[in-house]
Design an enzyme around this catalytic site. Structure first.
Site, short mmCIF file in Angstrom:
data_model
loop_
_atom_site.label_atom_id
_atom_site.label_comp_id
_atom_site.label_asym_id
_atom_site.label_seq_id
_atom_site.Cartn_x
_atom_site.Cartn_y
_atom_site.Cartn_z
N MET A 198 0.51 -1.70 -0.19
CA MET A 198 -0.22 0.58 0.12
C MET A 198 0.77 1.11 -0.39
SD MET A 198 -3.46 -0.77 2.21
CE MET A 198 -2.86 -0.69 3.30
N LEU A 208 6.57 3.83 1.54
CA LEU A 208 7.43 2.16 1.57
C LEU A 208 8.73 2.69 2.14
CD1 LEU A 208 7.99 1.30 -2.41
CD2 LEU A 208 6.46 0.56 -1.07
N HIS A 209 9.04 1.00 3.07
CA HIS A 209 9.57 0.82 3.87
C HIS A 209 11.28 -0.38 4.25
CE1 HIS A 209 7.10 -1.27 6.30
NE2 HIS A 209 6.71 -0.65 6.75
N HIS A 245 9.18 -3.35 3.33
CA HIS A 245 9.01 -3.67 2.11
C HIS A 245 9.99 -4.21 1.08
CE1 HIS A 245 5.29 -1.16 3.36
NE2 HIS A 245 5.21 -1.91 2.87
N GLN A 299 -11.01 -2.57 1.96
CA GLN A 299 -10.05 -3.18 3.46
C GLN A 299 -9.90 -2.25 4.77
OE1 GLN A 299 -6.27 -4.18 2.22
NE2 GLN A 299 -5.65 -3.96 3.64
N GLY A 321 4.81 -10.44 4.24
CA GLY A 321 5.28 -10.62 5.04
C GLY A 321 4.75 -11.46 6.51
N GLN A 351 -3.21 -12.20 7.83
CA GLN A 351 -2.74 -11.55 6.53
C GLN A 351 -3.00 -12.86 5.58
OE1 GLN A 351 -3.16 -7.64 4.44
NE2 GLN A 351 -0.85 -8.71 4.44
N SER A 406 4.11 1.25 7.94
CA SER A 406 3.90 2.56 7.05
C SER A 406 3.19 3.38 8.15
CB SER A 406 2.86 2.18 5.89
OG SER A 406 3.48 1.27 5.00
N ARG A 407 2.51 3.31 8.31
CA ARG A 407 1.61 3.79 10.54
C ARG A 407 2.94 4.37 10.83
NH1 ARG A 407 -3.92 2.26 9.65
NH2 ARG A 407 -4.06 0.66 8.64
#
Ligand code: AMP
Length: 273
Positions: A22, A25-26, A29, A53, A139, A145, A178-179
């Protein structure tokens, strides 16, 4: 790198390795992308913040987005394709119903975010249909998930090889997300408490063997209240359900809020009979 908004039939001639994301990126990812590159297949990274989602519009709107920076990073990683579809390409006129993630999709993360995993399975399936990848990687950070997607690929007999990426953390133990961009420095410090809770619970559980007691004792240690825990569970990793006498592979999952931001994490371990 080619930045494509739609998949064209000539892309099907290539053996594609899909890395769904989504964006924002870090290193988490990037580690998945490095795994994809190792395969020798052509790598396609999708960036799509999937509205289906998110059960909370506010959460969807404030989800971090930085396509320019992402694109620069992907270029450096020698990714072949960046796929940034518009919503109406993913969910075109023929789109009907959401896929169901079943009973397990309604537990834990799915309980706090109703419909979340139905949205996840739906978009993942749509990406599979559009891209027809040979391989895909998800991941371990998003354990439930991963479990549900693995199960979905298995029961629908999809000819896609699924790889699992290790959880990448910062020095404090905080799993990259990302959050995390939405947290203050103090918030990040508090958020590293998630991993500490996981380790504490593992330690107490290995000592006592008692699920509920171990969880209660662990939660008592989360005293300062800055970390608001939503759930903390010990599960059988192979069934993503309550442990039994037969359980060998354990997973401890946690979700919580820091500064109003929802974060998740997990650790797994094996106990031989
Ligand atoms: P997201 O962009 O959050 O939807 O994540 C895209 C993929 O990256 C998913 O398969 C995640 O499980 C994975 N991922 C996210 N954070 C991490 C992390 N810290 N380490 C490894 N993989 C991650």
């Amino acid at each position: 790198m080619k930045n494509v908004k739609q998949i064209t039939s000539d892309m099907y001639k290539e053996n594609l390795f899909l890395v769904p994301t989504m964006g924002s990126l870090h290193r988490g990812h990037f580690s998945l992308i490095e795994e994809a590159k190792k395969s020798g297949l052509k790598t396609i990274v999708s960036i799509f913040v999937n509205p289906k989602q998110f059960n909370d519009t506010n959460d969807y709107q404030k989800y971090p987005r930085d396509i320019q920076k992402d694109s620069m990073n992907l270029e450096k990683l020698n990714v072949e394709y960046l796929f940034t579809p518009d919503e109406n390409y993913i969910y075109d006129d023929s789109f009907l119903d959401l896929l169901s993630s079943g009973e397990i999709g309604e537990q834990y993360e799915g309980k706090s975010r109703p419909g979340h995993f139905d949205g996840v399975l739906t978009v993942v399936n749509r990406l599979f249909e559009l891209i027809k990848p040979k391989k895909v990687i998800f991941g371990k950070k998003d354990a439930q998930q991963l479990f549900l997607i693995k199960d979905y690929i298995g029961r629908t007999n999809k000819d896609i090889d699924l790889l699992e990426g290790e959880i990448i953390r910062d020095k404090s133990g905080l799993a990259l997300s990302s959050r995390n961009l939405l947290l203050s420095a103090k918030g990040k410090e508090t958020a590293s408490g998630l991993k500490k809770q996981l380790e504490t619970l593992k330690e107490i559980f290995l000592e006592t063997g008692l699920v509920n007691t171990s969880i209660e004792r662990t939660l008592l240690r989360n005293k300062d209240g800055l970390l608001e825990i939503d759930y903390l569970e010990i599960l059988d990793k192979d069934t993503f359900s309550a442990i039994s006498d037969k359980t060998k592979n354990f997973i401890i999952i946690i979700a919580g809020y820091v500064e109003g931001i929802r974060l998740i994490d997990n650790i797994d371990f094996r106990i031989e009979g």
